[in-house]
Design a protein around this motif. Structure first.
Motif, short mmCIF file in Angstrom:
data_model
loop_
_atom_site.label_atom_id
_atom_site.label_comp_id
_atom_site.label_asym_id
_atom_site.label_seq_id
_atom_site.Cartn_x
_atom_site.Cartn_y
_atom_site.Cartn_z
N GLY A 205 -42.70 32.85 40.94
CA GLY A 205 -44.10 33.24 41.08
C GLY A 205 -44.85 32.30 42.00
O GLY A 205 -46.07 32.37 42.10
N ARG A 206 -44.10 31.42 42.67
CA ARG A 206 -44.71 30.42 43.56
C ARG A 206 -44.60 30.87 45.02
O ARG A 206 -44.31 32.02 45.31
CB ARG A 206 -44.05 29.06 43.33
N LEU A 207 -44.83 29.94 45.93
CA LEU A 207 -44.84 30.27 47.35
C LEU A 207 -43.53 30.91 47.79
O LEU A 207 -42.45 30.54 47.32
CB LEU A 207 -45.06 29.00 48.19
N THR A 208 -43.63 31.86 48.71
CA THR A 208 -42.44 32.48 49.28
C THR A 208 -42.25 32.08 50.75
O THR A 208 -41.39 32.63 51.43
CB THR A 208 -42.50 34.01 49.16
N LYS B 273 -50.32 18.55 47.95
CA LYS B 273 -49.98 18.42 46.53
C LYS B 273 -48.49 18.09 46.34
O LYS B 273 -47.84 17.60 47.25
CB LYS B 273 -50.39 19.67 45.76
N ASN B 274 -47.96 18.35 45.16
CA ASN B 274 -46.60 17.96 44.82
C ASN B 274 -45.64 19.08 45.22
O ASN B 274 -45.73 20.20 44.69
CB ASN B 274 -46.52 17.71 43.31
N PRO B 275 -44.70 18.83 46.13
CA PRO B 275 -43.82 19.89 46.61
C PRO B 275 -42.92 20.48 45.53
O PRO B 275 -42.42 21.60 45.69
CB PRO B 275 -42.99 19.21 47.71
N ALA B 276 -42.71 19.75 44.44
CA ALA B 276 -41.90 20.28 43.34
C ALA B 276 -42.62 21.38 42.57
O ALA B 276 -41.99 22.13 41.82
CB ALA B 276 -41.52 19.16 42.38
N PHE B 277 -43.95 21.50 42.79
CA PHE B 277 -44.74 22.47 42.03
C PHE B 277 -45.38 23.54 42.92
O PHE B 277 -45.79 24.59 42.41
CB PHE B 277 -45.82 21.75 41.23
N THR B 278 -45.51 23.29 44.22
CA THR B 278 -46.02 24.36 45.11
C THR B 278 -44.89 25.33 45.46
O THR B 278 -45.07 26.54 45.44
CB THR B 278 -46.62 23.77 46.39
N GLY B 279 -43.73 24.76 45.80
CA GLY B 279 -42.50 25.54 45.89
C GLY B 279 -41.66 25.21 44.68
O GLY B 279 -42.15 25.25 43.55
N HIS B 280 -40.40 24.89 44.90
CA HIS B 280 -39.52 24.46 43.81
C HIS B 280 -38.70 23.27 44.26
O HIS B 280 -38.47 23.06 45.45
CB HIS B 280 -38.57 25.59 43.39
N GLU B 281 -38.24 22.49 43.28
CA GLU B 281 -37.31 21.41 43.52
C GLU B 281 -36.00 21.70 42.81
O GLU B 281 -35.98 21.89 41.59
CB GLU B 281 -37.85 20.07 43.01
N THR C 149 -45.07 13.34 37.67
CA THR C 149 -45.03 14.77 37.32
C THR C 149 -46.39 15.43 37.51
O THR C 149 -46.58 16.57 37.09
CB THR C 149 -44.56 14.95 35.87
N ASN C 150 -47.31 14.74 38.15
CA ASN C 150 -48.63 15.30 38.43
C ASN C 150 -48.53 16.34 39.54
O ASN C 150 -48.20 16.00 40.68
CB ASN C 150 -49.59 14.18 38.84
N PRO C 151 -48.83 17.62 39.26
CA PRO C 151 -48.71 18.65 40.30
C PRO C 151 -49.64 18.45 41.48
O PRO C 151 -49.43 19.04 42.55
CB PRO C 151 -49.06 19.95 39.54
#
Length: 203
Positions: free
Chosen positions: A177-180, A106-114, A64-66
Motif C-alpha cells: 500500500g506504499r509507493l509504487t 523521511k525514512n526509506p524503510a517506511f516510504t517504500g520498503h526495506e 525506527t522513526n518513520p
C-alpha cells in the motif's frame, strides 16, 4: 510468387524479428565495480569500492522513526516496475537492507520498503529478521547464510506486487500500500556493520 506476397512475407518476418529481439528488455548493471557512478550517498556513512565490491561501513543515525532517515546509498534514478538482482554478504552482528521504491524524504524503510539484511542464520523468521519486508511481513523461510557468505536476492516489482526470491526460494509475495515508484537503496546501518554487495543488475 507475386510481389505483394513477397512484400508481405518480408513485413511479417520483420515483425517476428522485432518481437524476439527488441521486445525483451535486457538486464543492466547498476554498479560498475570501479566507483559510485549512478549512486548518491544520503546522510553520511562510508561507502567504498574494494576488489569490485560495493562496501558499506560506519552507518549512522538509524532509528525506527518513520519521519527520520539514517545513512544509505541510493540510485540516481527512480524505478517503478523492475527485476533487481544482487549478491550480498554481511559480517557477524551486522545489519543492513535493500530499499525498494523509497522516497528521498523521511525514512526509506517506511516510504517504500526495506528487505532486511542481518547475520541471523538458522533463526526463525519474523517481521524484523533477514529477508523480511521490515516491520510489514516476515519471509516465508529464513534463507540467510552464515555471516560472511554470499547470498543472492531477486526482487520483482509489478504495480503493487512485490516478490522476493532469496537464495533460490521465493520467500515474499506481497501487495503493498506504499509507493509504487522510487529509489533503490542500500543501507549502512551502524559502526559495527560491514556489508558487501556485488553483481547489482536491474531489468
Amino acid at each position: 510468387m507475386k510481389k505483394s506476397s513477397v512484400a508481405m512475407c518480408l513485413f511479417l518476418g520483420a515483425l517476428v524479428g522485432c518481437s524476439t529481439t527488441g521486445g525483451r528488455p535486457e538486464a543492466k548493471s547498476l554498479f560498475n565495480g570501479r566507483d559510485l557512478s549512478g549512486w548518491v550517498a544520503m546522510y553520511g556513512g562510508d561507502w567504498s569500492v574494494e576488489d569490485g565490491m560495493l562496501v558499506g561501513r560506519n552507518g549512522r543515525d538509524w532509528s525506527t522513526n518513520p519521519e527520520r532517515s539514517g545513512s544509505w546509498l541510493r540510485t540516481g534514478k527512480q524505478y517503478s516496475d523492475f527485476i533487481l538482482e544482487l549478491d550480498y554478504a554481511i559480517n557477524e552482528g551486522g545489519n543492513s537492507g535493500v530499499f525498494i521504491r523509497s522516497a528521498l524524504e523521511k525514512n526509506p524503510a517506511f516510504t517504500g520498503h526495506e528487505m532486511q539484511i542481518l547475520a541471523d542464520y538458522g533463526r526463525p523468521p519474523t517481521k524484523g529478521s533477514s529477508g523480511s519486508l521490515y516491520d510489514v511481513i516476515a519471509a516465508a523461510k529464513n534463507m540467510s547464510k552464515p555471516a560472511g557468505e554470499w547470498n543472492h536476492v531477486r526482487i520483482v516489482t509489478r504495480g503493487r506486487r512485490i516478490q522476493i526470491t532469496w537464495n533460490g526460494e521465493q520467500t515474499i509475495d506481497y501487495a503493498t500500500g506504499r509507493l509504487t515508484k522510487g529509489c533503490i537503496g542500500l543501507q549502512n546501518h551502524d559502526a559495527k556493520s560491514v556489508v558487501k554487495f556485488r553483481n547489482i543488475r536491474i531489468t
